[in-house]
Design a protein around this motif. Sequence first.
Motif, PDB file in Angstrom:
ATOM      1  N   MET A   1     -35.438  -0.195  42.689  1.00  0.00           N
ATOM      2  CA  MET A   1     -35.023  -1.327  41.875  1.00  0.00           C
ATOM      3  C   MET A   1     -34.582  -2.498  42.756  1.00  0.00           C
ATOM      4  O   MET A   1     -34.829  -3.645  42.414  1.00  0.00           O
ATOM      5  CB  MET A   1     -33.883  -0.893  40.955  1.00  0.00           C
ATOM      6  N   THR A   2     -33.960  -2.180  43.882  1.00  0.00           N
ATOM      7  CA  THR A   2     -33.517  -3.229  44.787  1.00  0.00           C
ATOM      8  C   THR A   2     -34.701  -4.010  45.334  1.00  0.00           C
ATOM      9  O   THR A   2     -34.636  -5.235  45.465  1.00  0.00           O
ATOM     10  CB  THR A   2     -32.694  -2.620  45.936  1.00  0.00           C
ATOM     11  N   HIS A   3     -35.806  -3.323  45.641  1.00  0.00           N
ATOM     12  CA  HIS A   3     -37.000  -4.011  46.147  1.00  0.00           C
ATOM     13  C   HIS A   3     -37.558  -4.969  45.105  1.00  0.00           C
ATOM     14  O   HIS A   3     -38.031  -6.057  45.446  1.00  0.00           O
ATOM     15  CB  HIS A   3     -38.072  -3.002  46.564  1.00  0.00           C
TER      16      HIS A   3
ATOM     17  N   MET B   1     -27.946  -7.227  36.772  1.00  0.00           N
ATOM     18  CA  MET B   1     -27.928  -6.643  38.113  1.00  0.00           C
ATOM     19  C   MET B   1     -26.524  -6.715  38.707  1.00  0.00           C
ATOM     20  O   MET B   1     -26.050  -5.756  39.323  1.00  0.00           O
ATOM     21  CB  MET B   1     -28.929  -7.374  39.014  1.00  0.00           C
ATOM     22  N   ARG B   2     -25.841  -7.830  38.500  1.00  0.00           N
ATOM     23  CA  ARG B   2     -24.467  -7.956  39.003  1.00  0.00           C
ATOM     24  C   ARG B   2     -23.558  -6.932  38.323  1.00  0.00           C
ATOM     25  O   ARG B   2     -22.769  -6.265  38.996  1.00  0.00           O
ATOM     26  CB  ARG B   2     -23.938  -9.359  38.755  1.00  0.00           C
ATOM     27  N   ALA B   3     -23.671  -6.786  37.019  1.00  0.00           N
ATOM     28  CA  ALA B   3     -22.849  -5.806  36.302  1.00  0.00           C
ATOM     29  C   ALA B   3     -23.169  -4.388  36.783  1.00  0.00           C
ATOM     30  O   ALA B   3     -22.261  -3.572  37.003  1.00  0.00           O
ATOM     31  CB  ALA B   3     -23.074  -5.932  34.795  1.00  0.00           C
ATOM     32  N   TYR B   4     -24.446  -4.093  36.969  1.00  0.00           N
ATOM     33  CA  TYR B   4     -24.855  -2.770  37.465  1.00  0.00           C
ATOM     34  C   TYR B   4     -24.258  -2.496  38.847  1.00  0.00           C
ATOM     35  O   TYR B   4     -23.723  -1.419  39.103  1.00  0.00           O
ATOM     36  CB  TYR B   4     -26.386  -2.692  37.504  1.00  0.00           C
ATOM     37  N   GLU B   5     -24.360  -3.490  39.733  1.00  0.00           N
ATOM     38  CA  GLU B   5     -23.813  -3.316  41.077  1.00  0.00           C
ATOM     39  C   GLU B   5     -22.303  -3.148  41.048  1.00  0.00           C
ATOM     40  O   GLU B   5     -21.733  -2.387  41.831  1.00  0.00           O
ATOM     41  CB  GLU B   5     -24.193  -4.498  41.969  1.00  0.00           C
ATOM     42  N   MET B   6     -21.646  -3.834  40.139  1.00  0.00           N
ATOM     43  CA  MET B   6     -20.195  -3.701  40.029  1.00  0.00           C
ATOM     44  C   MET B   6     -19.816  -2.327  39.492  1.00  0.00           C
ATOM     45  O   MET B   6     -18.892  -1.687  39.993  1.00  0.00           O
ATOM     46  CB  MET B   6     -19.632  -4.805  39.133  1.00  0.00           C
ATOM     47  N   LEU B   7     -20.523  -1.863  38.483  1.00  0.00           N
ATOM     48  CA  LEU B   7     -20.208  -0.568  37.881  1.00  0.00           C
ATOM     49  C   LEU B   7     -20.516   0.608  38.811  1.00  0.00           C
ATOM     50  O   LEU B   7     -19.856   1.648  38.736  1.00  0.00           O
ATOM     51  CB  LEU B   7     -20.963  -0.402  36.558  1.00  0.00           C
TER      52      LEU B   7
END
Length: 166
Positions: free
Chosen positions: A1-3, A145-151
């Motif tokens: 997903m990061t790619h 994506m920001r919320a996912y990275e935070m969680l």
Amino acid sequence: MTHLFKGLEGLCRLLILAAFLLLAASVLLQVFSRTFLPTAPVWTEELTRFCLIYIGALGAGLALRSGDMVNVDLLCESLPGRLPYLLRLLSAGLTALFALLLLPAAWDYTQVGSRQTAPSLGWRMDFLHGTMLILFVTLALWALMRAYEMLTGRHDGRPILTAEDN
């Protein structure tokens, strides 16, 4: 997903560069024409506006991604404990929600443009109105994506510092 997101970020940056170069060429042509020619093409002003709109639509998601959007850090970061983190998470969630809620209206707006043309360029306006779709899709994706990275603990939601910031 990061790619996938790195690829999307690279594509947005490339398209912003292309729009900026087209904008610069259009302005240079306009200045040259007004200085050295008897008449200047009228379409350059319209093309410049279109380029600016595309730069804004493509850049808003990137600004959200890096944390360069306008923040109220003074208020948020002065709160105690985990409240600043929770406010950043809530902001990301609300941004994604509003962007997703506005997508149907942006689609309708884009469809209206298929029956209109730009006055001097003669281009179909749905190519310009589609910037609203780009804006809301990229904002929703970067906010999610920001919320996912935070969680998941990968990021705390604060702005990403670059070498220029240090």
